[in-house]
Design a protein around this motif. Structure first.
Motif, PDB file in Angstrom:
ATOM      1  N   VAL A 112       0.870  -1.174   0.000  1.00 28.51           N
ATOM      2  CA  VAL A 112       0.000   0.000   0.000  1.00 28.51           C
ATOM      3  C   VAL A 112       0.910   1.228   0.000  1.00 28.51           C
ATOM      4  N   LEU A 113       0.735   2.078  -0.993  1.00 26.40           N
ATOM      5  CA  LEU A 113       1.621   3.220  -1.180  1.00 26.40           C
ATOM      6  C   LEU A 113       1.186   4.411  -0.345  1.00 26.40           C
ATOM      7  N   SER A 114       2.163   5.078   0.231  1.00 29.08           N
ATOM      8  CA  SER A 114       1.924   6.344   0.922  1.00 29.08           C
ATOM      9  C   SER A 114       2.923   7.359   0.388  1.00 29.08           C
ATOM     10  N   GLU A 115       2.812   8.593   0.821  1.00 28.02           N
ATOM     11  CA  GLU A 115       3.691   9.645   0.314  1.00 28.02           C
ATOM     12  C   GLU A 115       5.156   9.305   0.571  1.00 28.02           C
ATOM     13  N   ARG A 145      -5.102   8.331  -3.426  1.00 26.33           N
ATOM     14  CA  ARG A 145      -6.071   8.488  -4.515  1.00 26.33           C
ATOM     15  C   ARG A 145      -6.569   7.096  -4.887  1.00 26.33           C
ATOM     16  N   TYR A 146      -7.676   7.024  -5.590  1.00 24.58           N
ATOM     17  CA  TYR A 146      -8.157   5.735  -6.075  1.00 24.58           C
ATOM     18  C   TYR A 146      -7.252   5.288  -7.215  1.00 24.58           C
ATOM     19  N   GLY A 188     -14.857   2.303   3.139  1.00 23.22           N
ATOM     20  CA  GLY A 188     -14.739   2.978   4.430  1.00 23.22           C
ATOM     21  C   GLY A 188     -13.461   3.772   4.606  1.00 23.22           C
ATOM     22  N   VAL A 189     -12.712   3.992   3.545  1.00 20.50           N
ATOM     23  CA  VAL A 189     -11.407   4.659   3.636  1.00 20.50           C
ATOM     24  C   VAL A 189     -11.548   6.147   3.349  1.00 20.50           C
ATOM     25  N   VAL A 190     -10.984   6.962   4.224  1.00 21.11           N
ATOM     26  CA  VAL A 190     -10.824   8.387   3.946  1.00 21.11           C
ATOM     27  C   VAL A 190      -9.390   8.560   3.459  1.00 21.11           C
ATOM     28  N   LEU A 191      -9.225   8.916   2.197  1.00 29.40           N
ATOM     29  CA  LEU A 191      -7.901   8.959   1.587  1.00 29.40           C
ATOM     30  C   LEU A 191      -6.995   9.970   2.264  1.00 29.40           C
ATOM     31  N   ASP A 192      -5.695   9.648   2.280  1.00 28.40           N
ATOM     32  CA  ASP A 192      -4.704  10.599   2.796  1.00 28.40           C
ATOM     33  C   ASP A 192      -4.646  11.807   1.888  1.00 28.40           C
ATOM     34  N   PRO A 193      -4.524  13.002   2.440  1.00 27.97           N
ATOM     35  CA  PRO A 193      -4.410  14.181   1.567  1.00 27.97           C
ATOM     36  C   PRO A 193      -3.065  14.177   0.850  1.00 27.97           C
TER      37      PRO A 193
END
Length: 199
Positions: A112-115, A145-146, A188-193
């Motif tokens: 799962v990718l993050s910044e 993002r999706y 149910g996911v609120v995406l990271d800004p």
């Protein structure tokens, strides 16, 4: 998960295994160097949970592991903790010794990718994972993002790449011979800004 350099000192494999046994944190091992895996965001954790549940619940003959399972890339003397993995051979194979389970024959690996980790997952990890003969498919799920990307090894050095960005698209996971709606990874996911663009 965010990866950061723990120290510049050299760790033997025995030092690394001892560190894992006594620490409350996860560490990845890169041929003598150790990286601490920092805690992920809520979006990251939710996507990891959704993914593990969906892969476990799907109809296939593979064994699904969560992020507690280490993967050993013996050729490079490296150990990683992917967010999920799958073994599709008759039996899972583990590297002996060390006191922690280290899988050597994953077919599917999920990150799962993050910044902070997107480049690391796309380059360092993917390059290392490709050294595993059993490794057939890489699933990258973005927490900002999706967006889901799949890389499927059709031949030794020939990879088929697919990209999914709409919630109603069906994500094909070839190693498991299943398709899943993109939406189930993000339920149910609120995406990271995303950080603001630099002018």
């Amino acid at each position: 998960m965010n990866a950061k350099q723990l120290t510049q000192r050299y760790y033997t494999r025995e030092d690394y295994f001892a560190l894992l046994r006594t620490s409350q944190h996860k560490y990845e091992y890169l041929n003598g160097r150790v990286k601490m895996m920092a805690g992920g965001t809520v979006a990251h954790a939710d996507i990891v949970g959704n993914t593990y549940y969906q892969l476990r619940a799907a109809d296939h003959n593979c064994k699904i592991n969560n992020s507690e399972m280490a993967v050993s890339v013996q050729l490079l003397n490296k150990y990683f903790f992917p967010d999920a993995s799958a073994v599709c051979e008759a039996e899972a194979a583990y590297e002996p010794g060390g006191g922690i389970a280290r899988l050597t024959n994953p077919a599917l690996l999920v990150e799962v990718l993050s910044e902070g980790t997107a480049d690391y997952d796309r380059t360092t990890k993917f390059s290392a994972y490709r050294q595993l003969p059993s490794f057939r498919e890489y699933l990258l799920i973005d927490s900002r993002r999706y967006n889901v990307e799949t890389y499927y090894r059709e031949q030794s050095d020939l990879w088929r790449i697919a990209n999914y960005q709409e919630l109603d698209q069906e994500v094909r996971i070839n190693t498991l011979n299943i398709t899943l709606p993109l939406s189930v990874f993000y339920e149910g996911v609120v995406l990271d800004p995303e950080p603001p663009a630099v002018p």
